[in-house]
Write an enzyme that holds these catalytic residues in place. Structure first.
Site, PDB file in Angstrom:
ATOM      1  N   THR A   1       2.569   2.341  -8.202  1.00 27.34           N
ATOM      2  CA  THR A   1       2.080   2.944  -7.004  1.00 27.34           C
ATOM      3  C   THR A   1       0.723   2.290  -6.566  1.00 27.34           C
ATOM      4  O   THR A   1       0.434   1.978  -5.478  1.00 27.34           O
ATOM      5  CB  THR A   1       1.723   4.466  -7.202  1.00 27.34           C
ATOM      6  OG1 THR A   1       2.948   5.030  -8.162  1.00 27.34           O
ATOM      7  CG2 THR A   1       1.290   5.301  -6.195  1.00 27.34           C
ATOM      8  N   THR A   2      -0.077   1.938  -7.678  1.00 26.96           N
ATOM      9  CA  THR A   2      -1.334   1.299  -7.227  1.00 26.96           C
ATOM     10  C   THR A   2      -1.012   0.082  -6.835  1.00 26.96           C
ATOM     11  O   THR A   2      -1.819  -0.566  -6.015  1.00 26.96           O
ATOM     12  CB  THR A   2      -2.348   1.356  -8.891  1.00 26.96           C
ATOM     13  OG1 THR A   2      -2.371   2.634  -9.257  1.00 26.96           O
ATOM     14  CG2 THR A   2      -3.511   0.584  -8.372  1.00 26.96           C
TER      15      THR A   2
ATOM     16  N   TYR B   1       9.123  10.242 -17.136  1.00 26.80           N
ATOM     17  CA  TYR B   1       8.120   9.943 -16.357  1.00 26.80           C
ATOM     18  C   TYR B   1       7.323  11.189 -15.289  1.00 26.80           C
ATOM     19  O   TYR B   1       8.251  11.514 -14.466  1.00 26.80           O
ATOM     20  CB  TYR B   1       8.011   8.650 -15.504  1.00 26.80           C
ATOM     21  CG  TYR B   1       6.826   8.430 -14.649  1.00 26.80           C
ATOM     22  CD1 TYR B   1       5.432   8.776 -14.988  1.00 26.80           C
ATOM     23  CD2 TYR B   1       7.086   6.950 -13.708  1.00 26.80           C
ATOM     24  CE1 TYR B   1       4.339   8.232 -13.834  1.00 26.80           C
ATOM     25  CE2 TYR B   1       6.022   6.734 -13.057  1.00 26.80           C
ATOM     26  CZ  TYR B   1       4.661   7.349 -13.218  1.00 26.80           C
ATOM     27  OH  TYR B   1       3.766   6.765 -12.525  1.00 26.80           O
TER      28      TYR B   1
ATOM     29  N   LYS C   1       5.443   9.578 -19.842  1.00 24.40           N
ATOM     30  CA  LYS C   1       4.073   9.325 -19.224  1.00 24.40           C
ATOM     31  C   LYS C   1       3.724  10.777 -18.435  1.00 24.40           C
ATOM     32  O   LYS C   1       4.397  10.953 -17.382  1.00 24.40           O
ATOM     33  CB  LYS C   1       4.499   8.075 -18.168  1.00 24.40           C
ATOM     34  CG  LYS C   1       3.179   7.964 -17.412  1.00 24.40           C
ATOM     35  CD  LYS C   1       3.616   6.350 -16.543  1.00 24.40           C
ATOM     36  CE  LYS C   1       2.378   6.208 -15.654  1.00 24.40           C
ATOM     37  NZ  LYS C   1       2.037   6.740 -14.479  1.00 24.40           N
TER      38      LYS C   1
ATOM     39  N   SER D   1       1.376  12.578 -15.977  1.00 28.35           N
ATOM     40  CA  SER D   1       0.448  12.268 -14.944  1.00 28.35           C
ATOM     41  C   SER D   1       0.372  13.593 -14.194  1.00 28.35           C
ATOM     42  O   SER D   1       0.223  13.579 -13.016  1.00 28.35           O
ATOM     43  CB  SER D   1       0.922  11.240 -14.035  1.00 28.35           C
ATOM     44  OG  SER D   1       0.746   9.953 -14.606  1.00 28.35           O
TER      45      SER D   1
ATOM     46  N   GLY E   1      -2.014  10.381 -17.378  1.00 28.85           N
ATOM     47  CA  GLY E   1      -2.148   9.641 -16.296  1.00 28.85           C
ATOM     48  C   GLY E   1      -3.193  10.276 -15.305  1.00 28.85           C
ATOM     49  O   GLY E   1      -3.213   9.852 -14.173  1.00 28.85           O
TER      50      GLY E   1
ATOM     51  N   ASP F   1      -6.894  10.224 -14.839  1.00 25.75           N
ATOM     52  CA  ASP F   1      -7.999   9.375 -15.370  1.00 25.75           C
ATOM     53  C   ASP F   1      -9.070  10.365 -15.491  1.00 25.75           C
ATOM     54  O   ASP F   1     -10.016  10.357 -16.816  1.00 25.75           O
ATOM     55  CB  ASP F   1      -8.475   8.160 -14.755  1.00 25.75           C
ATOM     56  CG  ASP F   1      -7.240   7.261 -14.518  1.00 25.75           C
ATOM     57  OD1 ASP F   1      -5.954   7.672 -14.804  1.00 25.75           O
ATOM     58  OD2 ASP F   1      -7.437   6.203 -13.827  1.00 25.75           O
ATOM     59  N   GLU F   2      -9.443  11.313 -14.792  1.00 25.39           N
ATOM     60  CA  GLU F   2     -10.776  12.007 -14.676  1.00 25.39           C
ATOM     61  C   GLU F   2     -10.631  13.251 -15.662  1.00 25.39           C
ATOM     62  O   GLU F   2     -11.630  13.897 -15.722  1.00 25.39           O
ATOM     63  CB  GLU F   2     -10.909  12.516 -13.046  1.00 25.39           C
ATOM     64  CG  GLU F   2      -9.679  13.111 -12.248  1.00 25.39           C
ATOM     65  CD  GLU F   2      -8.694  12.122 -11.771  1.00 25.39           C
ATOM     66  OE1 GLU F   2      -8.551  11.034 -12.489  1.00 25.39           O
ATOM     67  OE2 GLU F   2      -8.657  12.321 -10.526  1.00 25.39           O
TER      68      GLU F   2
ATOM     69  N   SER G   1      -5.084   3.885 -12.621  1.00 27.82           N
ATOM     70  CA  SER G   1      -5.813   2.873 -11.792  1.00 27.82           C
ATOM     71  C   SER G   1      -7.187   2.572 -11.978  1.00 27.82           C
ATOM     72  O   SER G   1      -7.340   1.274 -11.887  1.00 27.82           O
ATOM     73  CB  SER G   1      -5.447   3.271 -10.507  1.00 27.82           C
ATOM     74  OG  SER G   1      -6.525   4.393 -10.189  1.00 27.82           O
TER      75      SER G   1
HETATM   76  C1  MN9 Z   1      -1.625   9.444  -8.385  1.00 29.94           C
HETATM   77  C2  MN9 Z   1      -2.131   8.443  -8.872  1.00 29.94           C
HETATM   78  O1  MN9 Z   1      -2.100   7.397  -8.362  1.00 29.94           O
HETATM   79  N1  MN9 Z   1      -2.511   8.673  -9.952  1.00 29.94           N
HETATM   80  C3  MN9 Z   1      -3.017   7.723 -11.035  1.00 29.94           C
HETATM   81  C4  MN9 Z   1      -2.056   7.186 -11.888  1.00 29.94           C
HETATM   82  O2  MN9 Z   1      -1.208   7.952 -12.446  1.00 29.94           O
HETATM   83  C5  MN9 Z   1      -4.283   7.743 -11.557  1.00 29.94           C
HETATM   84  O3  MN9 Z   1      -4.829   6.613 -12.274  1.00 29.94           O
HETATM   85  C6  MN9 Z   1      -5.370   8.031 -10.317  1.00 29.94           C
HETATM   86  O4  MN9 Z   1      -5.630   6.816  -9.487  1.00 29.94           O
HETATM   87  C7  MN9 Z   1      -6.802   8.376 -11.156  1.00 29.94           C
HETATM   88  O5  MN9 Z   1      -6.657   9.291 -11.933  1.00 29.94           O
HETATM   89  C8  MN9 Z   1      -7.573   8.765 -10.010  1.00 29.94           C
HETATM   90  O6  MN9 Z   1      -7.540   9.739  -9.349  1.00 29.94           O
HETATM   91  C1  PYR Z   2      -1.040   4.731 -11.715  1.00 29.66           C
HETATM   92  C2  PYR Z   2       0.292   4.529 -11.827  1.00 29.66           C
HETATM   93  O1  PYR Z   2       0.891   5.016 -12.677  1.00 29.66           O
HETATM   94  C3  PYR Z   2       0.957   3.613 -10.705  1.00 29.66           C
HETATM   95  O2  PYR Z   2       0.138   2.872 -10.299  1.00 29.66           O
HETATM   96  O3  PYR Z   2       2.169   3.705 -10.508  1.00 29.66           O
END
Ligand code: MN9
Ligand code: PYR
Length: 349
Positions: free
Chosen positions: A102-103, A186, A216, A218, A241, A243-244, A260
């Site tokens: 996604t990132t 996931y 995973k 999230s 997943g 991070d905060e 990310s």
């Molecule tokens: C929805 C989304 O992209 N989640 C990311 C990974 O799963 C996280 O790494 C977030 O970017 C991070 O927790 C910041 O909100």
């Molecule tokens: C953050 C993550 O899991 C993604 O970039 O898909």
């Protein structure tokens, strides 16, 4: 119509053997909207993942979900990948990457571009990264299978025979392209809109899918996370997943994290994990609160992949270029103030 997300992990065999790559795949089923996003507007579907025999070695520690380097003209920029990997290992102490996710704006790239990117990430990571996870999720099964087959041979199996039948049929099609890969689930309800409990999906799954290797996670439901960890078999990994709130997940026994923000906060989060491992909860909490301060500051100003990518550019000095439409580039001033906030909160790595 369903879409499929598959992630492959390559693992470098450490020690003195030449790096051999083995693979892990994650896949999820979902609905496509007219914008091509994975929002489902309340539709229920199950997100599941495939994982490879390399899972003999548990996935642990931090995994950075990488941004995709582009030229200023918006073409993929392979030249920056080597530098990106060096930055993560040398500056952030991060030795695992999750690419084309996604990132990395995977849905904005063609299958051909994604193959080239995946191969370049794996190539450049050899001897440097412990694990490379390649997301090969596409809008259709055929494209995903094509990407999966970069990494594996095609055989048949009959893993999907009971419960969650329609999902299993879809997943079975992926397994045909990657039959030796063990399974991961996931779970990312905020993106998929699927609010099933991950722990319900795990229940009994090891009997259905002998190669199942973890989840995973999230989501923000920590009770559900706890239930996953509690149910987790010895060789499984539960990767967090969000991070905060990683510290809460560590307290509940998560084995690692994919995110990310580990692109530019990896060194601080490694300290958080060390403090936690040493029992220094006060220090671990201090670092987690700093992450929260930065992310809540960023979120109040609008924090999407475009902003996140520009923030990474400001903080790392890497030449990652703009995001690709429909993600909009972030105005320089907006990112500059988030970068300043970062520097006011965190010391130099
Ligand atoms: C929805 C989304 O992209 N989640 C990311 C990974 O799963 C996280 O790494 C977030 O970017 C991070 O927790 C910041 O909100
Ligand atoms: C953050 C993550 O899991 C993604 O970039 O898909």
């Amino acid at each position: 119509m369903g879409y499929l997300k598959v992630h492959l992990v390559t693992q470098k065999v450490k020690q003195h053997a030449p790096p051999t790559l083995s693979y892990v795949a994650f896949c999820e089923l979902g609905k496509i909207t007219s914008t091509g996003s994975s929002q489902t507007h309340g539709q229920t579907f199950v997100v599941m993942s495939l994982m490879a025999p390399a899972a003999e070695r548990k996935l642990t520690g931090l995994v950075a979900a990488t941004f995709t380097p582009l030229t200023t003209q918006g073409e993929i920029n392979l030249k920056e990948i080597g530098r990106y990997i060096d930055y993560l290992t040398e500056k952030q102490g991060v030795n695992n990457i999750f690419v084309n996710g996604t990132t990395g704006e995977s849905m904005s790239f063609s299958v051909a571009e994604r193959k080239i990117l995946a191969e370049e990430w794996c190539q450049k990571a050899k001897g440097k990264m412990d694990q490379v996870i390649v997301h090969v999720g596409c809008m259709n099964l055929k494209d995903s299978q094509e990407l999966v087959m970069i990494f594996t041979h095609c055989h048949c199996n009959d893993l999907f025979t009971s419960r969650y039948c329609s999902y299993q049929m879809f997943l079975h099609e992926v397994a045909l392209a990657a039959p030796t890969l063990p399974f991961y689930y996931y779970h990312i309800p905020a993106v998929t809109g699927v609010n099933v409990l991950a722990s319900d999906v795990l229940e009994g799954i090891e009997e259905l899918i002998p190669s199942f290797s973890g989840v995973k996670f999230s989501g923000v439901d920590l009770m559900d996370l706890g239930q996953c960890v509690s149910y987790s078999q010895p060789r499984w990994s539960v990767l967090y997943g969000v991070d905060e709130q990683l510290l809460a997940a560590l307290a509940l026994g998560a084995h690692g994290a994919v995110g990310s923000t580990y692109n530019y906060m990896g060194c601080h989060v490694n300290e958080l994990i060390s403090a936690f491992d040493k029992g220094d909860i006060v220090q671990a909490r201090r670092i987690q609160f700093k992450m929260q301060e930065l992310l809540s500051y960023a979120q109040k100003r609008g924090f999407d992949v475009g902003v996140n990518k520009q923030l990474m550019i400001e903080l790392s000095g890497l030449n990652l270029g703009p995001p690709r439409l429909p993600v909009m580039p972030c105005p320089h001033e907006q990112c500059l103030c988030i970068a300043q906030k970062y520097h006011s909160i965190f010391p130099e790595c």
